[in-house]
Motif scaffolding. Structure first.
Motif, PDB file in Angstrom:
ATOM      1  N   ILE A  35      67.736   8.409  78.139  1.00 30.29           N
ATOM      2  CA  ILE A  35      69.082   9.276  78.002  1.00 30.29           C
ATOM      3  C   ILE A  35      68.796  10.662  77.209  1.00 30.29           C
ATOM      4  CG2 ILE A  35      71.280   9.203  76.556  1.00 30.29           C
ATOM      5  CD1 ILE A  35      71.019   6.217  76.717  1.00 30.29           C
ATOM      6  N   CYS A  36      69.274  11.839  77.889  1.00 25.47           N
ATOM      7  CA  CYS A  36      68.877  13.093  77.426  1.00 25.47           C
ATOM      8  C   CYS A  36      70.328  13.808  77.262  1.00 25.47           C
ATOM      9  CB  CYS A  36      67.978  13.848  78.691  1.00 25.47           C
ATOM     10  SG  CYS A  36      67.612  15.358  78.212  1.00 25.47           S
ATOM     11  N   PRO A  37      70.511  14.124  75.864  1.00 29.06           N
ATOM     12  CA  PRO A  37      71.779  14.933  75.722  1.00 29.06           C
ATOM     13  C   PRO A  37      71.586  16.200  76.313  1.00 29.06           C
ATOM     14  CG  PRO A  37      70.819  14.025  73.613  1.00 29.06           C
ATOM     15  CD  PRO A  37      69.582  13.935  74.680  1.00 29.06           C
ATOM     16  N   ILE A  38      72.767  16.889  76.916  1.00 30.61           N
ATOM     17  CA  ILE A  38      72.702  18.065  77.473  1.00 30.61           C
ATOM     18  C   ILE A  38      72.365  19.330  76.586  1.00 30.61           C
ATOM     19  CG2 ILE A  38      74.254  17.519  79.424  1.00 30.61           C
ATOM     20  CD1 ILE A  38      76.795  18.732  77.832  1.00 30.61           C
ATOM     21  N   GLN A  39      72.559  19.118  75.372  1.00 35.71           N
ATOM     22  CA  GLN A  39      72.235  20.166  74.320  1.00 35.71           C
ATOM     23  C   GLN A  39      70.900  20.635  74.074  1.00 35.71           C
ATOM     24  OE1 GLN A  39      74.434  17.668  73.858  1.00 35.71           O
ATOM     25  NE2 GLN A  39      76.592  18.843  73.907  1.00 35.71           N
ATOM     26  N   THR A  40      70.013  19.624  74.537  1.00 34.80           N
ATOM     27  CA  THR A  40      68.504  20.038  74.371  1.00 34.80           C
ATOM     28  C   THR A  40      68.131  20.725  75.514  1.00 34.80           C
ATOM     29  OG1 THR A  40      67.797  18.125  75.668  1.00 34.80           O
ATOM     30  CG2 THR A  40      68.319  17.377  73.218  1.00 34.80           C
ATOM     31  N   GLU A  41      66.806  21.514  75.233  1.00 31.06           N
ATOM     32  CA  GLU A  41      66.194  22.211  76.175  1.00 31.06           C
ATOM     33  C   GLU A  41      65.916  21.557  77.540  1.00 31.06           C
ATOM     34  OE1 GLU A  41      62.113  24.638  76.504  1.00 31.06           O
ATOM     35  OE2 GLU A  41      63.041  24.597  74.634  1.00 31.06           O
ATOM     36  N   MET A  42      65.343  20.405  77.109  1.00 30.44           N
ATOM     37  CA  MET A  42      65.293  19.703  78.446  1.00 30.44           C
ATOM     38  C   MET A  42      66.618  19.229  79.239  1.00 30.44           C
ATOM     39  SD  MET A  42      63.758  15.615  79.134  1.00 30.44           S
ATOM     40  CE  MET A  42      61.887  16.186  78.343  1.00 30.44           C
ATOM     41  N   GLY A  43      67.720  18.977  78.545  1.00 32.84           N
ATOM     42  CA  GLY A  43      68.846  18.701  79.264  1.00 32.84           C
ATOM     43  C   GLY A  43      69.444  19.650  79.858  1.00 32.84           C
ATOM     44  N   GLN A  44      69.390  21.093  79.123  1.00 30.64           N
ATOM     45  CA  GLN A  44      69.741  22.255  80.062  1.00 30.64           C
ATOM     46  C   GLN A  44      68.996  22.593  81.263  1.00 30.64           C
ATOM     47  OE1 GLN A  44      70.300  25.190  77.080  1.00 30.64           O
ATOM     48  NE2 GLN A  44      72.017  24.277  76.351  1.00 30.64           N
ATOM     49  N   GLN A  45      67.574  21.961  81.097  1.00 38.13           N
ATOM     50  CA  GLN A  45      66.543  22.487  82.156  1.00 38.13           C
ATOM     51  C   GLN A  45      66.983  21.574  83.245  1.00 38.13           C
ATOM     52  OE1 GLN A  45      62.507  22.176  81.200  1.00 38.13           O
ATOM     53  NE2 GLN A  45      62.015  21.880  83.484  1.00 38.13           N
ATOM     54  N   LEU A  46      67.100  20.131  83.224  1.00 42.86           N
ATOM     55  CA  LEU A  46      67.544  19.207  84.060  1.00 42.86           C
ATOM     56  C   LEU A  46      68.909  19.843  84.945  1.00 42.86           C
ATOM     57  CD1 LEU A  46      66.727  15.970  82.406  1.00 42.86           C
ATOM     58  CD2 LEU A  46      65.593  17.041  84.243  1.00 42.86           C
ATOM     59  N   LEU A  47      69.861  20.163  84.045  1.00 39.31           N
ATOM     60  CA  LEU A  47      71.291  20.958  84.585  1.00 39.31           C
ATOM     61  C   LEU A  47      70.864  21.885  85.814  1.00 39.31           C
ATOM     62  CD1 LEU A  47      73.690  20.647  81.842  1.00 39.31           C
ATOM     63  CD2 LEU A  47      73.647  19.058  83.623  1.00 39.31           C
ATOM     64  N   ARG A  48      70.050  22.840  85.266  1.00 36.13           N
ATOM     65  CA  ARG A  48      69.831  23.992  85.899  1.00 36.13           C
ATOM     66  C   ARG A  48      69.081  23.647  87.110  1.00 36.13           C
ATOM     67  NH1 ARG A  48      68.462  26.430  80.906  1.00 36.13           N
ATOM     68  NH2 ARG A  48      66.243  25.817  81.130  1.00 36.13           N
ATOM     69  N   GLU A  49      68.109  22.781  87.205  1.00 35.99           N
ATOM     70  CA  GLU A  49      67.099  22.387  88.228  1.00 35.99           C
ATOM     71  C   GLU A  49      68.119  21.522  89.296  1.00 35.99           C
ATOM     72  OE1 GLU A  49      64.130  19.707  86.982  1.00 35.99           O
ATOM     73  OE2 GLU A  49      63.081  21.620  85.966  1.00 35.99           O
ATOM     74  N   GLY A  51      71.218  22.737  90.125  1.00 34.43           N
ATOM     75  CA  GLY A  51      72.254  23.342  90.456  1.00 34.43           C
ATOM     76  C   GLY A  51      73.630  23.419  89.414  1.00 34.43           C
ATOM     77  N   LEU A  52      73.626  22.942  88.369  1.00 34.90           N
ATOM     78  CA  LEU A  52      74.623  22.951  87.251  1.00 34.90           C
ATOM     79  C   LEU A  52      74.443  23.827  86.396  1.00 34.90           C
ATOM     80  CD1 LEU A  52      74.621  19.230  87.164  1.00 34.90           C
ATOM     81  CD2 LEU A  52      76.325  20.392  88.903  1.00 34.90           C
ATOM     82  N   ASP A  53      75.702  24.292  85.828  1.00 37.37           N
ATOM     83  CA  ASP A  53      75.786  25.324  85.010  1.00 37.37           C
ATOM     84  C   ASP A  53      75.523  24.918  83.431  1.00 37.37           C
ATOM     85  OD1 ASP A  53      76.399  27.273  83.242  1.00 37.37           O
ATOM     86  OD2 ASP A  53      78.479  27.798  84.053  1.00 37.37           O
ATOM     87  N   ASP A  54      74.237  25.239  82.901  1.00 37.79           N
ATOM     88  CA  ASP A  54      74.022  24.683  81.677  1.00 37.79           C
ATOM     89  C   ASP A  54      74.899  25.461  80.606  1.00 37.79           C
ATOM     90  OD1 ASP A  54      72.789  27.069  82.037  1.00 37.79           O
ATOM     91  OD2 ASP A  54      71.143  26.613  80.621  1.00 37.79           O
TER      92      ASP A  54
END
Length: 134
Positions: A35-49, A51-54
């Motif tokens: 489980i990865c919170p979107i607020q983490t650097e990894m979470g934001q990177q996964l969103l970007r990868e 195609g989602l807006d971090d």
């Protein structure tokens, strides 16, 4: 993070997402899903990868074996993967794709008003804490 581990990316400050994390922990007998919170650097990177807006993270993302599902489709996939009671989420497929997407968007945008805030990282269960990455 375990290589090739399935990852659920969710809002770490949403009470409903915290509930979802507890359900993943309870239903995933294999213990594989991280489980990865979107607020983490990894979470934001996964969103970007994917195609989602971090900067506007009103989504729920599940990544497994190189395939990404989002929103209700992500929840359905997690339920199917976990099996047992998790398969109940498959009922969401009865809602056609467009209305299902619309419903998810409304719930996601209003999640704090409907369900309140929670702190995913403050969950007391040490085994659940071990699933958190990011």
């Amino acid at each position: 993070m375990l290589p090739n581990a399935p990852i659920a990316v969710m809002d770490g400050t949403c009470a409903l997402c915290s509930f979802g994390a507890r359900m993943i922990h309870r239903l995933d007998r294999s213990g594989d899903i991280r489980i990865c919170p979107i607020q983490t650097e990894m979470g934001q990177q996964l969103l970007r990868e994917n195609g989602l807006d971090d900067l506007d993270p009103d989504t729920w993302l599940f990544i497994e074996d190189g395939t990404a599902w989002r929103d209700f489709d992500a929840m359905i996939r997690v339920g199917e993967r976990c099996g047992g009671l998790g398969r109940v989420l498959s009922v969401l497929r009865l809602i056609p794709a467009r209305p299902r997407g619309w419903l998810y968007a409304r719930l996601a945008r209003n999640r704090y008003a409907f369900f309140g805030r929670g702190d995913l990282c403050a969950l007391p269960d040490p085994a659940l804490q071990a699933r958190l990455i990011g």
